[in-house]
Design an enzyme around this catalytic site. Structure first.
Site, short mmCIF file in Angstrom:
data_model
loop_
_atom_site.label_atom_id
_atom_site.label_comp_id
_atom_site.label_asym_id
_atom_site.label_seq_id
_atom_site.Cartn_x
_atom_site.Cartn_y
_atom_site.Cartn_z
N ASP A 61 0.94 -1.29 -0.10
CA ASP A 61 0.09 -0.02 0.08
C ASP A 61 0.71 1.39 0.00
O ASP A 61 1.83 1.26 0.31
CB ASP A 61 -0.88 0.09 1.30
CG ASP A 61 -1.93 -0.50 1.02
OD1 ASP A 61 -2.64 -1.05 -0.08
OD2 ASP A 61 -2.86 -0.73 2.30
N TYR A 63 1.95 4.66 1.73
CA TYR A 63 1.63 5.28 3.01
C TYR A 63 0.68 5.92 3.25
O TYR A 63 0.12 6.80 2.41
CB TYR A 63 3.12 6.22 3.40
CG TYR A 63 4.42 5.39 3.40
CD1 TYR A 63 4.39 4.51 4.44
CD2 TYR A 63 5.35 5.92 2.59
CE1 TYR A 63 5.94 3.85 4.35
CE2 TYR A 63 6.77 5.34 2.54
CZ TYR A 63 6.90 4.32 3.48
OH TYR A 63 7.99 3.77 3.68
N PHE A 74 7.69 2.35 -0.68
CA PHE A 74 8.57 2.69 0.51
C PHE A 74 9.32 3.84 0.63
O PHE A 74 9.83 4.25 1.55
CB PHE A 74 9.87 1.65 0.33
CG PHE A 74 9.44 0.14 0.60
CD1 PHE A 74 9.03 -0.34 1.96
CD2 PHE A 74 9.30 -0.87 -0.38
CE1 PHE A 74 8.43 -1.53 2.23
CE2 PHE A 74 8.68 -2.10 -0.27
CZ PHE A 74 8.40 -2.32 1.17
#
Length: 229
Positions: A61, A63, A74
């Protein structure tokens, strides 16, 4: 989508699931906050073209905190506090290659070298992890993964955590077990990093695989200036 991904993925835009997905996301944006902003949802595919893709890092997903997500798994926007999973990625980077991490979490320089940083789900409701899963994004991103797996050129797939590792079957279904390199480990989350992520050496293993296939290694060292790219 104006890159060379367009002819590869164009057919998806005519599928019934796509229209339902767009309707769902539009409704979510009308009633609440959704990340990332609309112009950054497909950033991974704009920064890393299909032709240039030689490494894939799979996330789950975006953030879901304010200002974090910008379309690369990331990675966080400049000026945003580095999330715990990325802190652990940087720890492993230092252990693996001796690279000193920067004080930011902006990973776009990796993407500009051919590292496709793809989340399986491309949007999320603010402060609600996994809130846009199962709405159609996975169908679309599986198509992206399958297209990369079908490349004749060798690609390194980095699969962190059980969710990403499930995509191994998709890669093998398309390409078999000899064409590409698949690097698997636990997720870098603080909940699992000590169970197989630390010490997995994904960065050196990726570069070794690239060099073995006559490709240039990735420069994993990130500039101190988080406004590059």
């Amino acid at each position: 989508m104006t890159t060379d991904w367009n002819p590869i993925l164009r057919g998806e835009f005519e599928e019934p699931y796509w229209k339902d997905l767009l309707s769902f996301v539009a409704n979510e944006r009308r009633r609440t906050t959704v990340y990332p902003p609309p112009d950054e949802v497909f950033r991974a595919l704009h920064v890393t073209t299909f032709a240039d893709t030689r490494v894939v890092i799979l996330g789950q997903d975006p953030y879901h905190g304010a200002g974090q997500a910008h379309g690369l798994c990331f990675s966080v926007n400049p000026g945003v506090v580095i999330p715990p999973s990325l802190v652990n990625i940087f720890k492993e980077l230092r252990s693996d290659l001796g690279v000193t991490p920067p004080a930011h979490g902006f990973l776009e320089p990796w993407a500009r070298q051919g590292v496709l940083m793809l989340n399986a789900t491309l949007t999320v409701r603010a402060n609600a992890a996994a809130s846009h899963q199962g709405k159609g994004w996975e169908t679309f991103t599986d198509r992206v993964i399958g297209a990369v797996a079908a490349k004749d050129q060798h690609v390194v797939f980095i699969l962190w955590g059980s969710y990403a590792r499930k995509k191994k079957a998709l890669i093998l279904d398309v390409a078999g077990d000899a064409r590409h390199t698949i690097i698997e480990s636990a997720h870098p989350s603080p909940l699992s990093a000590n169970n197989g992520f630390f010490g997995s050496k994904p960065f050196s293993r990726t570069n070794n695989a690239l060099v073995e296939h006559a490709q240039a290694p990735i420069d994993w060292a990130l500039p101190a200036d988080d406004h590059v790219g």
